[in-house]
Design a protein around this motif. Structure first.
Motif, PDB file in Angstrom:
ATOM      1  N   PRO A   1      81.759 113.353  55.652  1.00 36.32           N
ATOM      2  CA  PRO A   1      83.115 114.290  55.025  1.00 36.32           C
ATOM      3  C   PRO A   1      82.144 114.443  53.946  1.00 36.32           C
ATOM      4  O   PRO A   1      81.949 114.408  53.459  1.00 36.32           O
ATOM      5  CB  PRO A   1      83.524 112.156  54.846  1.00 36.32           C
ATOM      6  CG  PRO A   1      82.238 111.822  54.949  1.00 36.32           C
ATOM      7  CD  PRO A   1      81.814 112.599  55.937  1.00 36.32           C
ATOM      8  N   TRP A   2      83.639 115.272  53.160  1.00 39.47           N
ATOM      9  CA  TRP A   2      83.542 115.392  51.530  1.00 39.47           C
ATOM     10  C   TRP A   2      83.831 114.598  50.938  1.00 39.47           C
ATOM     11  O   TRP A   2      84.692 114.278  51.294  1.00 39.47           O
ATOM     12  CB  TRP A   2      84.321 117.092  51.631  1.00 39.47           C
ATOM     13  CG  TRP A   2      83.332 118.476  52.551  1.00 39.47           C
ATOM     14  CD1 TRP A   2      84.086 118.505  53.331  1.00 39.47           C
ATOM     15  CD2 TRP A   2      82.626 118.552  52.417  1.00 39.47           C
ATOM     16  NE1 TRP A   2      83.644 119.310  54.079  1.00 39.47           N
ATOM     17  CE2 TRP A   2      82.772 119.710  53.300  1.00 39.47           C
ATOM     18  CE3 TRP A   2      81.572 119.055  51.856  1.00 39.47           C
ATOM     19  CZ2 TRP A   2      81.800 120.768  53.417  1.00 39.47           C
ATOM     20  CZ3 TRP A   2      79.978 119.550  51.735  1.00 39.47           C
ATOM     21  CH2 TRP A   2      80.840 120.810  52.773  1.00 39.47           C
ATOM     22  N   GLY A   3      82.933 114.444  49.872  1.00 37.03           N
ATOM     23  CA  GLY A   3      83.615 113.335  48.726  1.00 37.03           C
ATOM     24  C   GLY A   3      82.320 112.109  48.620  1.00 37.03           C
ATOM     25  O   GLY A   3      81.488 112.482  48.793  1.00 37.03           O
ATOM     26  N   ARG A   4      83.048 110.905  48.277  1.00 31.26           N
ATOM     27  CA  ARG A   4      81.759 110.266  47.739  1.00 31.26           C
ATOM     28  C   ARG A   4      80.987 109.859  49.158  1.00 31.26           C
ATOM     29  O   ARG A   4      79.721 109.128  48.898  1.00 31.26           O
ATOM     30  CB  ARG A   4      82.504 109.145  47.302  1.00 31.26           C
ATOM     31  CG  ARG A   4      83.028 107.916  48.054  1.00 31.26           C
ATOM     32  CD  ARG A   4      84.466 107.130  47.162  1.00 31.26           C
ATOM     33  NE  ARG A   4      85.955 108.098  46.555  1.00 31.26           N
ATOM     34  CZ  ARG A   4      86.817 107.769  46.132  1.00 31.26           C
ATOM     35  NH1 ARG A   4      86.462 106.483  45.645  1.00 31.26           N
ATOM     36  NH2 ARG A   4      87.996 108.402  45.841  1.00 31.26           N
TER      37      ARG A   4
ATOM     38  N   HIS B   1      80.285 111.311  51.308  1.00 29.62           N
ATOM     39  CA  HIS B   1      79.260 112.829  51.940  1.00 29.62           C
ATOM     40  C   HIS B   1      77.645 111.881  52.175  1.00 29.62           C
ATOM     41  O   HIS B   1      77.368 112.392  53.195  1.00 29.62           O
ATOM     42  CB  HIS B   1      79.382 113.248  50.818  1.00 29.62           C
ATOM     43  CG  HIS B   1      78.738 114.959  51.333  1.00 29.62           C
ATOM     44  ND1 HIS B   1      78.751 116.148  52.796  1.00 29.62           N
ATOM     45  CD2 HIS B   1      77.611 115.254  51.046  1.00 29.62           C
ATOM     46  CE1 HIS B   1      78.237 116.570  52.347  1.00 29.62           C
ATOM     47  NE2 HIS B   1      76.989 116.700  51.907  1.00 29.62           N
ATOM     48  N   HIS B   2      77.204 111.873  51.079  1.00 30.26           N
ATOM     49  CA  HIS B   2      75.746 111.182  50.708  1.00 30.26           C
ATOM     50  C   HIS B   2      75.000 110.204  51.836  1.00 30.26           C
ATOM     51  O   HIS B   2      74.135 110.398  52.379  1.00 30.26           O
ATOM     52  CB  HIS B   2      75.248 110.766  49.573  1.00 30.26           C
ATOM     53  CG  HIS B   2      75.231 111.900  48.391  1.00 30.26           C
ATOM     54  ND1 HIS B   2      74.761 113.173  48.090  1.00 30.26           N
ATOM     55  CD2 HIS B   2      76.167 112.012  47.150  1.00 30.26           C
ATOM     56  CE1 HIS B   2      75.593 114.287  47.433  1.00 30.26           C
ATOM     57  NE2 HIS B   2      76.167 113.685  46.762  1.00 30.26           N
ATOM     58  N   ARG B   3      75.793 109.156  51.517  1.00 31.48           N
ATOM     59  CA  ARG B   3      75.651 108.340  52.700  1.00 31.48           C
ATOM     60  C   ARG B   3      75.850 109.014  54.409  1.00 31.48           C
ATOM     61  O   ARG B   3      74.570 108.467  55.484  1.00 31.48           O
ATOM     62  CB  ARG B   3      76.499 107.548  52.881  1.00 31.48           C
ATOM     63  CG  ARG B   3      75.519 105.990  53.740  1.00 31.48           C
ATOM     64  CD  ARG B   3      76.998 104.978  53.671  1.00 31.48           C
ATOM     65  NE  ARG B   3      78.522 104.780  54.243  1.00 31.48           N
ATOM     66  CZ  ARG B   3      78.451 105.100  55.235  1.00 31.48           C
ATOM     67  NH1 ARG B   3      77.564 104.707  56.103  1.00 31.48           N
ATOM     68  NH2 ARG B   3      80.370 105.605  55.389  1.00 31.48           N
TER      69      ARG B   3
ATOM     70  N   TYR C   1      75.319 111.384  55.476  1.00 31.53           N
ATOM     71  CA  TYR C   1      74.291 112.764  55.316  1.00 31.53           C
ATOM     72  C   TYR C   1      73.080 112.531  55.651  1.00 31.53           C
ATOM     73  O   TYR C   1      72.264 113.039  57.246  1.00 31.53           O
ATOM     74  CB  TYR C   1      73.981 113.395  54.426  1.00 31.53           C
ATOM     75  CG  TYR C   1      73.554 115.480  54.234  1.00 31.53           C
ATOM     76  CD1 TYR C   1      73.903 116.036  54.416  1.00 31.53           C
ATOM     77  CD2 TYR C   1      72.670 115.232  54.279  1.00 31.53           C
ATOM     78  CE1 TYR C   1      72.954 117.080  55.041  1.00 31.53           C
ATOM     79  CE2 TYR C   1      71.740 115.553  53.644  1.00 31.53           C
ATOM     80  CZ  TYR C   1      71.606 117.103  54.568  1.00 31.53           C
ATOM     81  OH  TYR C   1      70.924 118.216  54.528  1.00 31.53           O
ATOM     82  N   ARG C   2      72.710 111.502  55.097  1.00 34.21           N
ATOM     83  CA  ARG C   2      71.559 110.924  55.835  1.00 34.21           C
ATOM     84  C   ARG C   2      71.169 110.273  56.692  1.00 34.21           C
ATOM     85  O   ARG C   2      70.365 109.839  57.416  1.00 34.21           O
ATOM     86  CB  ARG C   2      70.946 109.578  54.735  1.00 34.21           C
ATOM     87  CG  ARG C   2      70.642 110.064  53.327  1.00 34.21           C
ATOM     88  CD  ARG C   2      70.781 109.132  51.617  1.00 34.21           C
ATOM     89  NE  ARG C   2      69.292 110.217  50.702  1.00 34.21           N
ATOM     90  CZ  ARG C   2      70.507 110.879  50.165  1.00 34.21           C
ATOM     91  NH1 ARG C   2      71.620 110.678  50.502  1.00 34.21           N
ATOM     92  NH2 ARG C   2      69.945 111.227  49.366  1.00 34.21           N
TER      93      ARG C   2
ATOM     94  N   THR D   1      83.971 117.721  43.873  1.00 34.00           N
ATOM     95  CA  THR D   1      84.592 116.521  44.904  1.00 34.00           C
ATOM     96  C   THR D   1      84.422 116.673  46.472  1.00 34.00           C
ATOM     97  O   THR D   1      83.801 115.548  46.543  1.00 34.00           O
ATOM     98  CB  THR D   1      86.025 117.095  45.066  1.00 34.00           C
ATOM     99  OG1 THR D   1      86.852 117.209  43.842  1.00 34.00           O
ATOM    100  CG2 THR D   1      87.447 116.260  45.901  1.00 34.00           C
ATOM    101  N   MET D   2      83.789 118.041  46.705  1.00 33.91           N
ATOM    102  CA  MET D   2      82.932 118.309  48.011  1.00 33.91           C
ATOM    103  C   MET D   2      81.805 117.395  48.280  1.00 33.91           C
ATOM    104  O   MET D   2      81.632 116.484  49.449  1.00 33.91           O
ATOM    105  CB  MET D   2      82.638 119.257  48.600  1.00 33.91           C
ATOM    106  CG  MET D   2      84.381 119.713  48.520  1.00 33.91           C
ATOM    107  SD  MET D   2      84.150 122.325  49.305  1.00 33.91           S
ATOM    108  CE  MET D   2      83.951 121.289  50.800  1.00 33.91           C
TER     109      MET D   2
ATOM    110  N   ARG E   1      91.017 111.132  42.026  1.00 33.04           N
ATOM    111  CA  ARG E   1      89.416 111.276  43.314  1.00 33.04           C
ATOM    112  C   ARG E   1      90.362 110.769  44.383  1.00 33.04           C
ATOM    113  O   ARG E   1      89.663 111.566  45.185  1.00 33.04           O
ATOM    114  CB  ARG E   1      88.346 110.493  42.687  1.00 33.04           C
ATOM    115  CG  ARG E   1      87.186 110.956  43.933  1.00 33.04           C
ATOM    116  CD  ARG E   1      85.678 109.492  42.797  1.00 33.04           C
ATOM    117  NE  ARG E   1      84.933 110.323  44.023  1.00 33.04           N
ATOM    118  CZ  ARG E   1      83.695 109.710  43.829  1.00 33.04           C
ATOM    119  NH1 ARG E   1      83.562 108.921  42.560  1.00 33.04           N
ATOM    120  NH2 ARG E   1      82.455 109.792  44.094  1.00 33.04           N
TER     121      ARG E   1
ATOM    122  N   GLU F   1      89.912 114.586  47.606  1.00 37.17           N
ATOM    123  CA  GLU F   1      89.085 114.320  48.430  1.00 37.17           C
ATOM    124  C   GLU F   1      90.008 114.053  50.387  1.00 37.17           C
ATOM    125  O   GLU F   1      89.597 114.818  50.933  1.00 37.17           O
ATOM    126  CB  GLU F   1      88.179 112.445  48.582  1.00 37.17           C
ATOM    127  CG  GLU F   1      86.848 112.256  47.497  1.00 37.17           C
ATOM    128  CD  GLU F   1      86.861 111.362  47.413  1.00 37.17           C
ATOM    129  OE1 GLU F   1      86.458 111.201  48.523  1.00 37.17           O
ATOM    130  OE2 GLU F   1      85.581 111.230  46.618  1.00 37.17           O
TER     131      GLU F   1
END
Lengths: 532, 147
Positions: free
Chosen positions: A371-374, A376-378, A380-381, B17-18, B70, B74
């Protein structure tokens, strides 16, 4: 006016380089015209921090997107498969994966064995010594003893299995299905002046290490040393003919757009399965109104592009990521015809490593897993360096409606009509694709992968351009004879993938080059009566 | 081409945002000044698609993307992306390509911040003993000389 040469070769890629080197021993005056430049390894993307991004710009495999000065546009709007090529010394070998399978013996006898398409006029065994010679010249790596194909003798040990290959291998052994470490045209030790592979990442946008066997660093140095002349930035517009209907030479434009004529005793086309029919169709004249060498009407027809779906997923263990050559092993389990299936012929499974950090974000988002957004980082890993993917390399059978013609509007920068592609995936191939996708999903599930997805067009640029000037013994059903000489023009030869009668289900470069060496050998054996 | 005719403020909001900054993972956002500068600089031949994507996002948000909360931002981006339009796919690629070559990002991911060449990478040989069972299998390719 340029001095007449004995042999004029158009195109310096896989086949043009091989035929130039082979003919050099005749001491004839040989000239090759190449529309691109010599490439500098220092300019390949892997030496820069934007190495991933440049695969989508100046090193894209599509000439339409890449848009270099040396490129010509291709109208491939009416095709789900897009055209890939590279215009420079070495041609498509500059951007190929260097995956190095050969066509199988059965690929040459599809009519006899499977009742479809046509047999080739030659068989595997006629090409076998040229496969071996080409493996030595290009420098291939691999392991002997593969029960999935005829014996091969790569001069170098294989590329590493790595974590990814080992994971696949365990899975395939559990399933009881064939796998084998891929033969590649990659130096795994120092070889004939080339440095050994150091696992740079993607092999496609040029190899800065020089480990990948592009012909600018394999055949060409030897051909040049033997006296062949290679003239770059020369874009050929047409092959001209004399009053006897023999090829007289080529009209070309230099880098400044000046027109030249190059006379020749013999002309050899090595422009790939799109460029060669384009040139022949652009060489229409009063004597050859439908294009040169086209009395059969088959120039440009029977285009084969190798549909190639990709199934991917993510495993819990850490894999190789983008490190190492792209494809680490293959499976021929489903390559040969099985009467219990609803299609004839078959496909090769190709097991890929992973992707780089930027590409992981791009493909992860495209498949809907990232996903894009908050979050994303979790997520992605969980994806980076956990990716596994299997390509289904499908045999492609000839159909005349799949073809290269001249676009009525689109032209290159010299005003030469551009090629237009009309291509649709055949019904037999569609059934084959679905079978292959299901098996790939089964393998990935057995490998513990989750987030499995399939992209039927993920690799819609395989760059395998085949079949558009097929070889054969019947002048009404083929463009060239069984040794690459055009039926209609007896001093005009073709040596590239256009000659393929059927596509096979493998990367074609080793077979294209074996064919080129075979044609050159036939020419050398007949020099005294080449035009009879 | 230049990026001067793109709504840069909206593009910055879209990038942030992305790929937002994350204290939890020690990651900058794609709207970080250095990363965003790299994004803008690298648009190049993708300008038409990027411009189209930004304009579409602006239109879908009533020209007030940055003012949305937000969750809505998103949802808008992910909804647009799920449709698979070439413009938003290209925008995602441009942003990701610049973001995932930033030194801070790569180091936070425990990757080396360098080009692949000239150092290359180590790839372990793997377990070659797995090949033995395959070697024992009889040849199964069709030999046309015997058919």
């Amino acid at each position: 006016m340029n001095e007449k040469v004995d042999v004029l070769i158009i195109g310096s890629g896989a086949s043009g380089a091989a035929v130039a080197w082979s003919l050099a021993e005749t001491r004839m005056r040989i000239l090759c015209l190449e529309q691109g430049d010599w490439m500098k390894s220092t300019e390949f993307p892997s030496g820069e921090r934007d190495w991933e991004a440049r695969r989508f710009s100046d090193f894209h495999i599509s000439p339409n997107i890449r848009g270099r000065d040396a490129d010509y546009p291709v109208n491939d709007d009416n095709s789900p498969m897009k055209i890939a090529n590279f215009n420079g010394v070495g041609g498509g070998t500059l951007i190929f994966t260097a995956h190095w399978p050969r066509l199988h013996p059965s690929d040459f006898k599809v009519k006899t064995l499977d009742g479809v398409a046509d047999d080739w006029p030659i068989d595997y065994w006629k090409l076998e010594p040229f496969f071996e010679e080409n493996d030595r010249m290009m420098g291939s790596s691999g392991v002997t003893g593969d029960p999935g194909g005829p014996p091969r003798h790569p001069p170098m040990p294989p590329i590493p299995l790595g974590r990814t290959g080992t994971h696949y291998a365990r899975t395939m052994n559990r399933l009881g299905w064939h796998w084998w470490p891929s033969d590649t045209a990659i130096a795994t030790r120092d070889y004939e002046g080339r440095a050994a592979c150091i696992n740079l990442s993607y092999c496609t946008p040029g190899c800065a290490q020089g480990a990948k066997a592009s012909t600018d660093i394999t055949y060409w140095p030897l051909a040049l040393r033997a006296g062949v002349e290679l003239r770059t930035r020369c874009r050929v517009r047409e092959i001209t003919t004399d009053q006897n209907g023999m090829a007289a030479g080529a009209i070309y434009y230099d880098a400044e757009g000046r027109e030249h004529f190059q006379p020749a005793e013999v002309v050899i086309l090595a422009c790939n399965g799109v460029g060669t029919p384009r040139l022949l169709l652009n060489s229409a004249s009063a004597k050859f109104p439908n294009g040169l060498a086209n009395s059969s009407g088959l120039v440009g027809k029977n285009l084969m592009l190798h549909p190639w779906p990709v199934v991917s997923g993510y495993v819990g263990e850490l894999m190789d990521g983008a490190r190492g050559p792209i494809t680490c092993l293959w499976s021929k389990e489903f390559y040969e015809t099985d009467p219990s299936r609803d299609f004839v012929r078959g496909y090769m499974l190709q097991f890929g490593r992973g992707v780089g950090p930027a590409t992981q974000a791009i493909v992860g988002a495209a498949s809907g897993h990232l996903p894009w957004g908050r979050d994303h980082h979790r997520v992605y890993r969980e994806l980076l360096d956990h990716r596994v993917g299997i390509g289904v390399a499908c045999d492609d059978l000839p159909e005349e409606h799949n073809r290269v013609t001249l676009d009525p509007v689109l032209k290159d920068s010299n005003g030469i009509p551009a090629p237009r592609i009309d291509y649709a995936i055949g019904e037999n191939t569609r059934r084959m694709m679905e079978h292959g996708i299901a098996r790939a999903e089964e393998i990935l599930a057995a490998a513990g992968a989750t987030r499995i997805s399939c992209s039927r067009t993920a690799l819609n640029y395989p760059g395998h351009l085949l079949g558009t000037c097929r070889m054969g013994s019947d002048p009404e059903r083929s463009v060239t004879n069984e040794w690459g000489r055009c039926h209609d023009v007896k001093n005009l030869f073709i040596v590239d993938g256009s000659l393929f009668v059927t596509g096979g289900g493998v990367n074609p470069t080793s077979t294209i080059q074996a064919l080129a060496l075979y044609v050159a050998d036939q020419m050398k054996q007949r020099l005294a009566n080449l035009f009879d | 081409m230049s990026a001067t005719d793109i709504d840069i403020d909206t593009l910055r909001d879209v990038a942030g945002t992305m790929i937002p900054a994350s204290a939890e993972f020690g990651m900058p956002g794609a709207d970080d000044p250095a990363i965003f500068e790299d994004i803008v600089k690298s648009i190049g031949r993708d300008l038409p698609h990027v411009r189209e994507a930004v304009a579409e996002i602006s239109a879908r948000s009533g020209s007030a993307f940055g003012a949305l909360d937000r969750d809505k931002r998103e949802a808008l981006i992910n909804g647009f992306h799920a449709g698979g339009a070439p413009s938003i796919m290209t925008l995602g690629r441009v942003i990701a390509s610049a973001y995932y070559r930033d030194d801070r990002v790569l180091l936070a991911l425990k990757l080396e911040a360098r080009a692949p060449y000239p150092k290359g990478h180590e790839v372990e040989q793997g377990d070659w003993s797995l090949l033995e069972v395959v070697r024992k299998r009889p040849p199964f390719w069709r030999d046309d000389r015997k058919v």
